[in-house]
Design a protein around this motif. Structure first.
Motif, mmCIF file in Angstrom:
data_model
loop_
_atom_site.group_PDB
_atom_site.id
_atom_site.type_symbol
_atom_site.label_atom_id
_atom_site.label_comp_id
_atom_site.label_asym_id
_atom_site.label_seq_id
_atom_site.Cartn_x
_atom_site.Cartn_y
_atom_site.Cartn_z
ATOM 1 N N PHE A 81 0.875 -1.506 -0.031
ATOM 2 C CA PHE A 81 0.141 0.408 0.049
ATOM 3 C C PHE A 81 0.953 1.070 -0.292
ATOM 4 N N ILE A 82 2.204 1.328 0.438
ATOM 5 C CA ILE A 82 2.783 2.580 0.878
ATOM 6 C C ILE A 82 4.234 2.113 -0.120
ATOM 7 N N GLY A 83 4.023 3.612 -0.336
ATOM 8 C CA GLY A 83 5.700 3.758 -1.071
ATOM 9 C C GLY A 83 6.866 4.832 -0.561
ATOM 10 N N ARG A 84 7.693 4.924 -0.489
ATOM 11 C CA ARG A 84 8.357 5.453 0.749
ATOM 12 C C ARG A 84 10.291 6.280 -0.243
ATOM 13 N N VAL A 85 10.155 7.583 0.528
ATOM 14 C CA VAL A 85 11.431 7.535 -0.001
ATOM 15 C C VAL A 85 12.364 8.008 1.231
ATOM 16 N N PHE A 86 13.005 7.600 1.621
ATOM 17 C CA PHE A 86 14.119 8.037 2.284
ATOM 18 C C PHE A 86 14.810 9.571 2.731
ATOM 19 N N GLN A 87 15.407 9.991 3.883
ATOM 20 C CA GLN A 87 16.566 11.669 3.749
ATOM 21 C C GLN A 87 17.495 10.852 3.123
ATOM 22 N N ARG A 109 6.289 -4.539 -6.863
ATOM 23 C CA ARG A 109 6.149 -3.943 -5.630
ATOM 24 C C ARG A 109 4.249 -4.452 -4.520
ATOM 25 N N GLY A 110 4.242 -4.723 -3.802
ATOM 26 C CA GLY A 110 3.606 -5.729 -3.175
ATOM 27 C C GLY A 110 3.227 -7.264 -4.370
ATOM 28 N N LYS A 111 4.602 -7.742 -4.654
ATOM 29 C CA LYS A 111 3.694 -8.509 -5.913
ATOM 30 C C LYS A 111 5.111 -9.996 -4.774
ATOM 31 N N THR A 112 4.692 -11.010 -5.507
ATOM 32 C CA THR A 112 4.912 -12.068 -4.746
ATOM 33 C C THR A 112 6.263 -12.386 -6.024
ATOM 34 N N PRO A 113 8.003 -12.294 -5.483
ATOM 35 C CA PRO A 113 8.481 -12.762 -6.959
ATOM 36 C C PRO A 113 8.310 -14.099 -7.213
ATOM 37 N N THR A 114 8.728 -14.143 -8.578
ATOM 38 C CA THR A 114 8.229 -15.655 -9.473
ATOM 39 C C THR A 114 9.394 -15.976 -10.097
#
Ligand SMILES: Nc1ncnc2c1ncn2[C@@H]1O[C@H](COP(=O)(O)OP(=O)(O)OP(=O)(O)O)[C@@H](O)[C@H]1O
Ligand SMILES: [Mg+2]
Lengths: 264, 292
Positions: A81-87, A109-114
């Motif tokens: 649900f969340i997108g992030r950018v850090f300092q 993002r958020g999907k199981t890698p295949t």
């Protein structure tokens, strides 16, 4: 979109370094709201954001996104649900991997890698288009390692990655603080463009009062683990730095004037 | 000539160990000491099964699975129980010493009359040393290709990103604990295959044959990276394999020059210590020359 109910967080409870960093924070963000967050050092801004992102569990209270209670979800589960950018510009990308590989990861993002091949040819054109929109000349450098990029380029790329899959909530924690003023402005303009174009519900921490006033349609000020000031709409539009300082003093008590000055 | 061939063959059989160490040390950014136990584990499992009449390929596969399990144990110790990775690896390694003794029933298990991978598939007219070289080459090529494929997939990219920047990959929705366990599983699976092949080539499995394997693996990785580069993942894989061969050549040369075999481990340790401190020393020298 985001509903936070009375969350508390104490670090190192029962030790001499015990710190009650969040003291009952509640806030509700309707969809599409762009909130700027200000407050002095140690006010609890990052702790609030990390609580939402799930970096650590909160002690009490509830966090819900889109009506789904995520209070007990692990950090990687909330990433759906969340997108992030850090300092720290190093934080949001994998330095030893190519731009293309980073984008490929973010595009899932958020999907199981295949076991499908990670970067496909048809993705490359899409990646190039997206990179072009940054105006940083990165579209020709899909195969460069991200570690070779400048801090500003990395933050712009991280912003792109965080919003590639449309997040229900975008969290920006002083994401321009480590950049020189000119680059910071570029990244900030890009932020505004992406957030408004895609109508993203956003929380953005900044130490720059002017940015906090200029951007977004709501502003909150934190002090000592609580939200002290919360203004939105026209009231926010007409707000000045002076008003802010006055509000801060009124809310926090006059003995805190020196801290208020620290903010400006 | 025979010496040259057997030196390269040794390098190939040990290259699987080097690849395993590369996966943990470089890709996951963990110094995993499990290898000191999973290498003899692979040897013990394969040797025991061979003496029980199993044929070589299934014996090697079971050895690989045993190695994978040991990697998972270390992985769970470090991710779920939060034991520092270095210590988790040491714990598994120590535990495996007993496990290996139990598997073999004694400290040393000779493979004298048993069919091995090398005797079984020896092409007609080819001498034993050349056969080992050929089979070693095929196995390493196969394993390297599987690695190249896997680390190019979505899952493999997630494992690589976990070693590079765990916060980033968590922010993208990947469970880093699972990726670490997966990486340790793959690494120790490769190391166990290496042990199984080395035992069959040497003609015995010994409970003490794991001593120093981590250092040998590191030496191969570092030598390979320095000599053959790290431009891409594919490049690194090839470098590590070549590094393992070069390491064996270096050892053969110093032995020929008269170094007592008992000093080999000391020599290797010094080599690795020097190579690991090289970047720091280079930086210092650079700094000094800038100041001057
Ligand atoms: N992981 C942690 N362990 C212990 N204490 C922490 C931790 N994270 C934050 N704190 C403490 O909690 C308080 C709030 O910190 P926080 O990082 O949320 O402040 P902030 O508002 O983001 O400040 P800044 O503007 O300096 O980034 C501080 O006193 C800080 O020392
Ligand atoms: Mg902060």
């Amino acid at each position: 979109m985001l509903r936070i109910d009375n969350i508390h967080k104490t670090f190192n409870p029962g030790t001499i370094t015990e710190k009650h960093a969040l003291k009952g924070v509640s806030i509700h963000l309707p969809p599409g709201e762009f909130v700027t967050v200000i407050g002095g050092n140690g006010a609890g801004k990052s702790t609030l954001m990390n609580s939402i992102a799930g970096t650590f569990p909160v002690d009490s209270g509830q966090i819900a996104i889109d009506g789904i209670d995520i209070t007990r979800w692990a950090e990687h589960e909330r990433a759906k649900f969340i997108g992030r950018v850090f300092q720290d510009p190093m934080m949001g990308t994998a330095a030893d991997m190519m731009i293309e590989e980073n984008l490929a990861i973010a595009s899932r993002r958020g999907k199981t890698p295949t076991l499908r091949w990670s970067s496909k040819a048809e993705d490359q054109d899409r990646f190039r288009e997206l990179l072009k929109s940054l105006n940083l000349g990165l579209e020709d450098r899909l195969e460069s390692k991200v570690g070779l990029l400048s801090g500003g380029q990395r933050q712009a790329l991280t912003l792109l990655m965080a919003t590639m899959v449309k997040p229900k909530l975008l969290l920006l924690d002083e994401h321009t603080a480590a950049l020189d003023p000119k680059t910071a402005e570029k990244v900030l303009n890009l932020t505004e463009k992406i957030v408004t174009e895609r109508n993203l519900t956003t929380l953005m921490i900044t130490h720059n009062m002017r940015d906090a006033l200029k951007l977004g349609n709501r502003l909150i000020m934190m002090y000592d683990g609580k939200i002290l000031v919360d203004v939105r709409g026209d009231e926010k539009k007409n707000l000045t730095v002076k008003d802010l300082l006055a509000m801060f003093e009124k809310a926090a008590g006059s003995e805190l004037t020196s801290d208020a000055l620290l903010l400006s | 000539m025979i010496l040259a061939i057997s030196t390269v063959s040794q390098g190939l059989l040990w290259a699987l160990l080097a690849l395993g160490v590369y996966l943990t040390f470089r890709v996951l950014d963990i110094a995993d000491l499990t290898v000191e136990g999973s290498f003899p584990l692979g040897a013990a499992v394969a040797a025991t099964l061979l003496t029980d009449g199993w044929s070589p390929i299934p014996a090697i596969l079971i050895a690989c699975i045993a190695g994978m399990i040991s990697g998972v144990v270390t992985g769970i110790l470090t991710t779920k129980l939060k034991i520092p990775a270095l210590l988790a690896g040491i714990l598994t390694m120590i535990a495996l010493y007993s496990v290996n003794l139990r598997i073999m029933g004694k400290a040393n298990l000779p493979l004298l009359k048993q069919e091995t991978l090398f005797t079984m598939y020896q092409p007609e007219g080819l001498s034993m040393p050349v056969t080992v070289l050929l089979i070693g080459f095929i196995v390493v090529l196969f394993v390297a290709m599987i690695n190249y494929w896997f680390f190019g997939t979505e899952l493999g990219a997630a494992v690589r990103a976990t070693g590079c920047n765990p916060r980033m990959i968590r922010a993208n929705g990947i469970n880093t604990d699972v990726m670490i366990v997966l990486g340790l599983l793959l690494s120790n699976g490769l190391v166990a295959i290496s042990g199984a092949l080395v035992a069959q080539n040497n003609g015995f499995a010994d409970v003490g044959m794991g001593v120093g394997t981590i250092v040998i693996g590191l030496a191969s990785v570092i030598i390979g990276e320095v000599l053959f580069g790290t431009r891409s993942f594919k490049n690194s894989l090839i470098s590590v394999i070549l590094g393992s061969i070069v390491y064996r050549i270096v050892i053969a040369v110093v032995l020929q020059m008269g170094m007592p075999p008992n000093d080999l481990k000391l020599f290797t340790a010094i080599l690795v210590a020097a190579a690991l401190s090289l970047p720091l020393l280079q930086a210092k020298i650079k700094k000094r020359s800038v100041q001057a």
